[in-house]
Design a protein around this motif. Structure first.
Motif, short mmCIF file in Angstrom:
data_model
loop_
_atom_site.label_atom_id
_atom_site.label_comp_id
_atom_site.label_asym_id
_atom_site.label_seq_id
_atom_site.Cartn_x
_atom_site.Cartn_y
_atom_site.Cartn_z
N THR A 143 0.89 -1.28 0.17
CA THR A 143 -0.04 0.10 0.10
C THR A 143 0.88 1.30 0.08
OG1 THR A 143 -0.15 0.40 2.18
CG2 THR A 143 -1.74 -1.29 1.43
N THR A 180 -9.85 -2.11 -2.52
CA THR A 180 -9.06 -0.79 -2.26
C THR A 180 -8.43 -0.01 -3.66
OG1 THR A 180 -7.24 -1.62 -1.53
CG2 THR A 180 -8.95 -1.48 0.14
N GLU A 225 1.05 3.35 2.25
CA GLU A 225 1.60 3.53 3.61
C GLU A 225 2.78 2.62 3.98
OE1 GLU A 225 -1.79 5.51 2.92
OE2 GLU A 225 -1.89 2.93 3.10
N ASP A 232 -7.76 0.68 13.43
CA ASP A 232 -6.50 1.01 13.40
C ASP A 232 -5.65 -0.15 13.74
OD1 ASP A 232 -3.71 2.27 14.83
OD2 ASP A 232 -4.11 3.56 12.80
N THR A 287 -14.42 6.56 2.16
CA THR A 287 -13.02 7.34 2.25
C THR A 287 -12.79 7.71 3.83
OG1 THR A 287 -14.30 9.15 1.89
CG2 THR A 287 -13.22 8.49 0.08
N ARG A 308 -5.97 3.77 -3.97
CA ARG A 308 -5.07 4.37 -3.28
C ARG A 308 -5.70 5.22 -1.95
NH1 ARG A 308 -2.97 8.25 -6.57
NH2 ARG A 308 -4.77 9.80 -6.01
N ASP A 309 -6.90 5.88 -2.33
CA ASP A 309 -7.68 6.51 -1.35
C ASP A 309 -9.08 6.33 -0.93
OD1 ASP A 309 -5.50 8.39 -0.96
OD2 ASP A 309 -5.80 9.27 -3.00
N LYS A 319 -5.07 2.39 4.56
CA LYS A 319 -4.81 3.60 5.43
C LYS A 319 -4.36 3.29 7.01
CE LYS A 319 -5.72 6.53 1.98
NZ LYS A 319 -4.50 7.42 1.57
N ASP A 320 -3.60 2.13 6.85
CA ASP A 320 -3.22 1.37 8.24
C ASP A 320 -4.42 0.92 9.06
OD1 ASP A 320 -0.44 1.88 8.02
OD2 ASP A 320 -0.82 4.04 8.75
N GLN A 321 -5.65 0.75 8.45
CA GLN A 321 -6.87 0.22 9.05
C GLN A 321 -6.94 -1.21 8.55
OE1 GLN A 321 -9.68 2.00 10.86
NE2 GLN A 321 -8.05 3.33 11.03
N ASN A 351 -3.73 -0.22 -5.33
CA ASN A 351 -3.75 0.44 -4.25
C ASN A 351 -2.50 1.92 -4.60
OD1 ASN A 351 -5.06 -0.89 -2.68
ND2 ASN A 351 -3.19 -2.32 -1.88
#
Length: 698
Positions: A253, A351, A255, A323, A372, A353-354, A296-298, A398
């Protein structure tokens, strides 16, 4: 990216199953089953038997008046340049695998987004499988590719000899458009590979004695560094011999990279681990929860049963997010991103990227959402669809904020939509291959034996009258939580509906139309409910005058082959025709054949007396009787099916013939579990199916 189930839990029709050798039968088994010799896939005697059966069947079915025109039209459809070229987003390119009359084995090709938007895009060939097969004198069949993001320059290409699940894997450079000399390479086996970085792969394969589970899947997850011999790969995790499988993979990802390991003791059960440095940390999740991915680290988790933590209960089929760092530190305060209801269930999770993308099934009709995340708050919007059909997220990445989805229903040709800069546009559409004037679609319900309402779709042709005289084809699957949803089938339309046939699609228990509960309602000791549901739909078609027994046919493949096998042995009076494709039928030995042991969570273990007590009541091979009048069934399988053993169909045919029950049988020598390796074989096999149905039902 389109997130796959991270456990690699693979339904019979959708993914790779790893084979083990057929164990030697005991004398008692041989006495009980005189047709065990047909389990020898490539034996001279069994293949001679197959050739004899094929010859007799093809002589009859190719002579049916409908065969030639249906065959010709099938090939026109399957090889049409007007088909939608589905794509995968890899780096700055859109990749597509394409087969047609000039490229029988197929082309792996690519184009740009701007070019793809055109009605006739220019494609750049990356790999021509026909040229490769000729140069190497191999019967190569494309089995997909795994590439290292974000650039996707390094890829592992999978090639099968004849279409089976066993593949040769080779490293390929998409910039040079060539295989890499001395690159990563795996010999023919049923292997799993996934890129960790440019110089290392996660790998699971047959390393010799003790490296596979009893189901035939890799028991060890290993890390393979470039330049290291395959035999010296580093063992990261080792599961148990009685497990289904163990595997390792990376999620890449924006991140960062997450390294994960999954142990799967049984279908729809597993243990998930995250690799922190050199340490594996088990994720404290319910064993039947599905780790859907990381965004997103989720951490994203869907539930197959209710999950109570403290004084809070998260419902079955919910999609949860938390998280990851907070979870590892002990928090269990999940946010609910999707909560089901009685007739609304979770579909895909993907997913970009955003964005987090979801599909749901609302009374077996698709809906699409984009979510989002900003400052720990989730926002949600629904993407409008053209109608109440099926929606599929077909491509996402991603590394990008562009993605594609398709829409289809029974009478509307499929369309492909691009979402870019938060705007949706239709970029491709399939032509109308058949005339839908006068055709109608309805959603109805049948009442199963236990009183449960079973929905089904009914598509009627122009001029239909409910007088019991219309030929009707009922299709079903009912297993592994796979839903049967509306879709445009040009072949069903031209070969069946346009010629005056009625088509019905059953949403029976065992499937995933209403989430995990619908699937779990027909597991193991309750498997009979799937068969009862399917029979109830057939009875409803007759009771409402849609058709009659003399004009009712059924069709199903793989687990659906078991479904129609159980249905015609239980209710031979209800059906006139049966198309039984790549089926399971001998449920006394299914767990000893190829990957069958991995499906015992679905059907039960026939070696356990308490399980065999219910399996034997519906196993088709054990329940066919000499003194009953059965419909003349058409069994179809593939010699190269190394997922569901062709011995199931072979032995059933031999047993029925020994009882003087006439049948039809066709075994393709290629094609694997799909039953066909290319468009020519697909067009031919489906023409046989519909020629048989018209012969039996008109």
């Amino acid at each position: 990216m389109v997130i796959r189930r991270l456990r690699r839990r693979i339904p019979l029709l959708l993914a790779t199953a790893l084979a083990v050798a057929v164990p030697m039968a005991t004398t008692a088994e041989q006495n009980e089953d005189p047709y065990l010799w047909l389990e020898e896939v490539d034996g001279a005697k069994p293949l001679a038997w197959v050739a004899e059966q094929n010859a007799g069947t093809l002589k009859v079915l190719e002579a049916v008046p409908e065969f030639e025109p249906i065959h010709a039209r099938n090939l026109e459809i399957l090889n049409s340049s007007a088909r939608i070229p589905s794509v995968t987003i890899r780096g700055t390119y859109l990749y597509n695998f394409w087969q047609d009359a000039d490229h029988v084995r197929g082309l792996w090709r690519r184009t740009s987004l701007d070019e793809y938007r055109k009605s006739d895009p220019a494609w750049e060939t990356v790999l021509d499988l026909d040229i490769l097969a000729a140069a190497e004198d191999e019967n190569w069949v494309w089995k997909g590719v795994s590439c290292l993001p974000p650039a996707s320059r390094q890829c592992m290409v999978s090639l099968s000899r004849g279409g089976g699940d066993a593949t040769v894997k080779r490293e390929f450079d998409t910039r040079a458009k060539a295989f890499i000399k001395d690159g990563f390479s795996l010999p023919e086996a049923k292997s799993q590979v996934n890129w960790r970085d440019a110089n290392s792969l996660w790998v699971g394969t047959d390393f010799g004695e003790g490296s596979l589970t009893t189901s035939g899947y890799p028991r060890t997850a290993r890390l393979w560094h470039r330049g290291t011999p395959l035999a010296e790969t580093q063992v990261i995790f080792e599961g148990k011999e009685e497990d289904v499988s163990s595997s390792a993979f990376s999620i890449h990802t924006a991140e960062g990279r997450y390294d994960l390991v999954v142990r799967t003791p049984a279908f729809f059960r597993g243990e998930n681990f995250i690799r922190l440095g050199e340490r594996l940390v088990k994720l404290d999740l319910p064993e039947d929860a599905n780790l859907q991915g990381l965004f997103k680290d989720q951490m994203l988790v869907s539930l197959r049963t209710d999950w109570t933590i403290g004084d809070r209960t998260y419902p079955q089929d919910a999609l949860l997010a938390i998280d990851l760092d907070q979870f590892l530190q002990g928090s269990r305060d999940f946010q609910i991103l999707f909560e089901p209801s009685e007739r609304i269930s979770l579909g895909q999770v993907s997913t970009t990227r955003d964005s987090l993308l979801l599909t749901t099934l609302d009374n077996v009709r698709g809906r699409l959402y984009r979510l989002t995340l900003a400052e720990e708050n989730w926002s949600r919007e629904e993407i409008p669809l053209p109608g109440l059909g099926r929606v599929r997220i077909t491509a996402s990445s991603n590394d990008s904020e562009i993605w594609f989805y398709s829409y289809t229903d029974f009478l509307t040709p499929s369309s492909l939509f691009l979402v870019a800069e938060e705007k949706s546009e239709q970029v491709k559409s399939m032509p109308a291959f058949f005339n839908t004037d006068g055709m109608e679609v309805a959603q109805r319900e049948a009442i199963s034996r236990d009183g449960t309402k079973i929905p089904y779709f009914l598509i009627t042709p122009k001029g239909f009258q409910a007088n019991g005289k219309s030929p009707a084809l009922l299709y079903g699957y009912g297993g592994f939580e796979i839903p049967m949803t509306p879709r445009y089938s040009a072949i069903v339309g031209t070969a069946w509906l346009e010629r005056g046939g009625v088509y019905a699609l059953a949403n029976i228990r065992g499937g995933g139309e209403f989430g995990p509960r619908w699937h779990q309602a027909a597991l193991r000791a309750n498997r009979h409910k799937a068969f009862e549901d399917f029979i109830a739909v057939g009875e409803a078609l007759v009771a409402t005058g849609v058709t009659s027994r003399e004009h009712l046919g059924i069709m199903g493949g793989s687990n659906g082959g078991l479904l129609v096998g159980a249905s015609f042995t239980q209710r031979p009076d209800l059906f006139k025709a049966v198309v039984c494709q790549v089926p399971l039928l001998d449920m006394r030995r299914y767990n000893k054949l190829l990957a069958g042991a991995s499906w015992m969570a679905e059907y039960g273990n026939p070696d356990e007396p308490k399980d065999w007590a219910f399996i034997k009541t519906w196993s088709p091979y054990q329940n066919v009787k000499e003194d009953i009048d059965y419909p003349r069934v058409f069994f179809r399988t593939s010699t190269r099916d190394d997922r569901v053993h062709p011995g199931h169909a072979r032995k059933m045919v031999a047993r029925m013939l020994s009882m003087d029950h006439p049948v039809y049988y066709y075994e393709n020598t290629e094609g694997g579990h799909a039953g066909a390796a290319n468009n020519n074989q697909r067009g031919y096999a489906t023409a046989l199916d519909f020629a048989y149905l018209w012969m039996m039902l008109r």
